[in-house]
Design an enzyme around this catalytic site. Structure first.
Site, PDB file in Angstrom:
ATOM      1  N   HIS A 233       0.790  -1.240   0.000  1.00  0.00           N
ATOM      2  CA  HIS A 233       0.000   0.000   0.000  1.00  0.00           C
ATOM      3  C   HIS A 233       0.825   1.295   0.000  1.00  0.00           C
ATOM      4  O   HIS A 233       0.733   2.093   0.924  1.00  0.00           O
ATOM      5  CB  HIS A 233      -1.028   0.022   1.131  1.00  0.00           C
ATOM      6  CG  HIS A 233      -0.569  -0.423   2.490  1.00  0.00           C
ATOM      7  ND1 HIS A 233       0.540   0.090   3.104  1.00  0.00           N
ATOM      8  CD2 HIS A 233      -1.094  -1.337   3.344  1.00  0.00           C
ATOM      9  CE1 HIS A 233       0.669  -0.477   4.278  1.00  0.00           C
ATOM     10  NE2 HIS A 233      -0.289  -1.343   4.451  1.00  0.00           N
ATOM     11  N   ASP A 306      -6.458  -4.029   0.799  1.00  0.00           N
ATOM     12  CA  ASP A 306      -6.289  -3.749   2.231  1.00  0.00           C
ATOM     13  C   ASP A 306      -7.652  -3.790   2.919  1.00  0.00           C
ATOM     14  O   ASP A 306      -7.951  -3.001   3.817  1.00  0.00           O
ATOM     15  CB  ASP A 306      -5.588  -2.398   2.472  1.00  0.00           C
ATOM     16  CG  ASP A 306      -5.026  -2.309   3.893  1.00  0.00           C
ATOM     17  OD1 ASP A 306      -5.162  -3.282   4.665  1.00  0.00           O
ATOM     18  OD2 ASP A 306      -4.465  -1.251   4.237  1.00  0.00           O
TER      19      ASP A 306
HETATM   20 ZN   LIG Z   1      -0.607  -2.340   6.187  1.00  0.00          ZN
END
Ligand SMILES: [Zn+2]
Lengths: 439, 326
Positions: A233, A306
């Site tokens: 991310h 995520d």
């Molecule tokens: Zn993370």
């Protein structure tokens, strides 16, 4: 058997109009310009839709074991197939943490005994308990088939320990994935970008450099090894730049970005709503644009959700103690496509944009994770039919109340988004048809 | 104002049933409206003595602040309202019960207004979203303390008026000195003063300064870490309370480092413009941000600020809980 008619195949081998025939065992047996109807075979007409290899999520918080109220195996995997995914990597930051052979064994057994709708790839922590103090047993875990190691939720702060982790990853041929954040930068902070917006609101936020400094350090260490390093991310324009340089320098690095970092920026936080807090935080508009560009030019390999389910009672706490994160499996494709096509303001889909999203959500993650039967990429004859059928053009408002996830923490509820997952085919079977889960 | 934060736009004047969460939300006209209304009954509020009779105002404090709580409660009582005090330190919030549950529970007691103080930014915004009664922000973390801004505006107008000066803030220069980065008082007061036309200068150690890009949006015209060069040009200087825990950490090595460069003590008093006045939201740390000599001198408006606390809060309560203020 299943016949998919009139689809526009988009699988990295060139965009082309084809009919696809899948046999009883789930294998693609014919891929031709036109296949005539065969008696007693289910046919779906996907004219105007794109047919692509199914999605692979490199970053799902399954919440199993330990927080099954927020998500469980069935709800997460149902959300996954509805979102076009047939594979997901389960993050090890569970309760207990997945950091040993016995914990992996327990989770494997739970998955086997569950009603999982898609493949779950188990990952392990890098350090015991994700405490950043001692390394897990890379040897035993890799022999058990664990190929992906991350302390996600925490970065590995100690540079020497991380150097040792890469040495072991090289030895056993596994991937180390880093959650890029020094813990010192997080102490007493809100999950917002440190900058103009946080300063306006009086919040102490998490600086971009917390991510960039760890990424630069990690790349410097990785350059000493023949090892696959994955940056999780990434959220800032300088991170994208670092990855670009590292790739040019021949370092074996891949990177992922989340759908929300592609579409939203720090201004979300001005709403003072709990669904604006995420880690890494939503960054600036310039960061957002650089991340989109990173997907379009291939610097960033993957879009990973995520997916981080949280119960309402956790989100209904004061912001300083709120749990960061959004659910993402059921909105990932729409959010990503909307972000990448934003340059054309919901006009016609830039073909390159649609192709980039498909690459980043299916082909590249499958390759990075070396998923057997999928990592070769294209929808060729002889490969197992793991397919997603996508509507690239429809625009509608997202309705989170229809989600299958047990949690509802999404900033996208009600938002006008482009694209739709129409069908998901797993091992040759329609598991999602016209957006509806098939029993 | 930068485009980014300009999204927070003034709503309108404060009306019956509204929340009062930030100065930004009411804007210049809303601010003037409240201030003028408060001034209309300063010194004699007897005509509103039963304006809120039969109402229940609840103070919900999750962070200790006896003086702010008492000021709100006294204001409510002088308007004939009943008062319900709810105090819970954040650390003791029970497991399993969310912040939302707590707010909904207090609302369910049948109260007509919630006054919320919390260490977490946005807490009163959260409560306002969850309940159907007006919510007044009595301070949320380092974000906002809008009634303190009203007090500061009222105090400065009174000081100007009593010296026969124009009460317009055009041409007035106000310094705000201290940990501006972490101050809700600085944010709300800078915004209010600048909306009314004052030039607001932030004075703070470099690491206690807000992000450069936000300074203008916050209402500051400039920032400096050079207190001494500003002293002569100021008409008013607002000192912020220095939190002890902020004096010894990565951003500030010691109390002496602060006193040496930023404390209004000793020879700095002589350099201050003779026409200038000092303000402080309280409670003071005598000897840290301010000397006792200055705090107790004629240059200090600190007690005037205290006395404006009640009318400022009465004005807000009357506006959101009755029709008389509208
Ligand atoms: Zn993370």
């Amino acid at each position: 058997m299943l016949l998919i008619r009139n689809g526009t195949v988009l699988d990295g081998e060139g965009i082309r109009k084809k009919d696809i025939l899948i046999d009883e065992s789930g294998v693609i047996v014919r891929l031709e310009d036109s296949i005539s109807s065969i008696e007693n075979i289910e046919e779906i007409d996907v004219d105007k839709f794109v047919v692509a290899p199914s999605f692979v999520d490199m970053h799902t918080h399954l919440r199993v074991p330990g927080n099954e109220e927020a998500e469980d195996i069935e709800s997460a995997t149902t959300a996954a197939v509805l979102g076009g995914f047939t594979h997901l990597v389960a993050m090890p930051n569970t309760d207990p943490v997945i950091d040993s052979v016995s914990k992996v064994f327990d989770l494997k057994r739970r998955i086997q005994n569950s009603n999982a709708k898609c493949e779950i790839i188990i990952s392990s922590a890098i350090t015991c308990g994700r405490m950043g103090k001692e390394l897990v047993d890379f040897r035993d875990l890799s022999q058990m088939g664990i190929m992906y190691f991350t302390d996600d939720g925490n970065g590995v702060d100690d540079p020497e320990l991380f150097d040792f982790a890469l040495a072991l990853a090289q030895e056993y041929g596994v991937t180390v994935a880093q959650h890029l954040e020094f813990k010192e930068f997080r102490e007493n902070k809100y999950f917002v970008n440190e900058g103009e917006v946080s300063s306006y609101l009086g919040m102490s936020g998490i600086k971009a450099v917390s991510e960039e400094a760890m990424l630069a350090r990690d790349l410097a260490i990785a350059a000493h090894y023949n090892v696959h390093y994955h940056a999780m991310h990434v959220s800032t324009r300088r991170s994208v730049e670092l990855i670009r340089i590292a790739k040019q320098a021949g370092i074996n690095v891949t990177a992922e970005v989340t759908p929300h970092h592609l579409l939203l920026d720090e201004r979300e936080v001005l709403k003072l709503d709990s669904t604006s807090f995420v880690n890494p935080p939503l960054r600036t508009e310039e960061d957002c644009l650089a991340l989109r560009k990173g997907i379009l030019d291939g610097t960033i390999d993957a879009i990973a959700t995520d997916h981080a389910p949280h119960l309402n009672e956790v989100k209904d706490q004061p912001f300083i103690s709120t749990a960061p994160g959004f659910i993402g499996l059921e909105s990932a494709f729409r959010v990503s496509l909307s972000a990448i096509c934003k340059t054309s303001k919901f006009g016609d889909v830039v073909p390159q944009g649609a192709e980039s999203v498909v690459k980043a959500m299916s082909l590249n993650p499958a390759k990075i994770l070396k998923i057997s039967g999928k990592s070769e990429g294209g929808l060729g004859v002889g490969s197992v039919a793991e397919i997603v059928v996508l509507d690239m053009n429809s625009v509608s408002n997202l309705d989170a109340s229809s989600f299958s996830s047990k949690s509802r923490n999404t900033p996208f509820d009600g938002m006008e988004l482009r694209g739709k997952v129409v069908h998901t085919i797993r091992k040759g079977k329609l598991v999602v048809k016209n957006g509806i889960l098939q029993s | 104002m930068t485009e980014k934060v300009a999204q927070v736009t003034a709503r309108d004047v404060l009306k019956f049933g509204d929340d009062f969460l930030t100065i930004d939300e009411v804007g210049r006209s809303g601010l003037e409206d409240i201030v003028e209304f408060a001034e209309s009954f300063v010194g004699d509020s007897s005509k509103y003595a039963s304006a809120l009779s039969g109402k229940i105002v609840a103070t919900m404090f999750f962070e200790g602040s006896t003086r702010t709580r008492l000021s709100f409660e006294l204001a409510a009582k002088q308007l004939g309202s009943n008062v319900l005090s709810f105090f819970e330190s954040t650390s003791s919030v029970k497991k399993g019960e969310s912040f939302k549950d707590t707010a909904k529970t207090v609302e369910a007691f049948g109260v007509d207004c919630l006054i919320v103080r919390h260490a977490s930014i946005g807490a009163s915004h959260q409560v306002a979203r969850w309940v159907n009664i007006p919510v007044i922000n009595a301070g949320d973390g380092c974000h906002a303390h809008p009634t303190q801004a009203l007090i500061d505006v009222l105090t400065i107008r009174d000081s100007l008026r009593s010296r026969g000066k124009d009460i317009s803030f055009e041409g007035i220069k106000v310094g705000i000195l201290g940990d501006v980065r972490n101050s809700r008082v600085a944010r709300s007061s800078a915004k209010a003063l600048s909306l009314l036309g004052a030039q607001v200068v932030g004075i703070a150690p470099a690491l206690w300064t807000p992000d450069k890009r936000s300074i203008e949006t916050l209402g500051f015209s400039s920032f400096t870490s050079d207190l001494d060069s500003e002293l002569e040009g100021l008409d008013f200087l607002i000192l912020l309370r220095i939190q002890n825990e902020r004096l010894q950490n990565k951003r500030m090595q010691s109390i002496n480092e602060y006193i040496k460069n930023f404390s209004m003590t000793g020879s700095r008093l002589d350099r201050l413009n003779p026409e200038a006045f000092i303000m402080h939201p309280g409670p003071m740390n005598r000897g840290v941000e301010i000397s006792s000599q200055l705090a107790d001198s004629k240059k200090s408006l600190i007690l005037n600020q205290v006395s404006y606390g009640i009318p400022a809060r009465m004005a807000v309560l009357l506006k959101v809980l009755s029709e008389v203020g509208n």
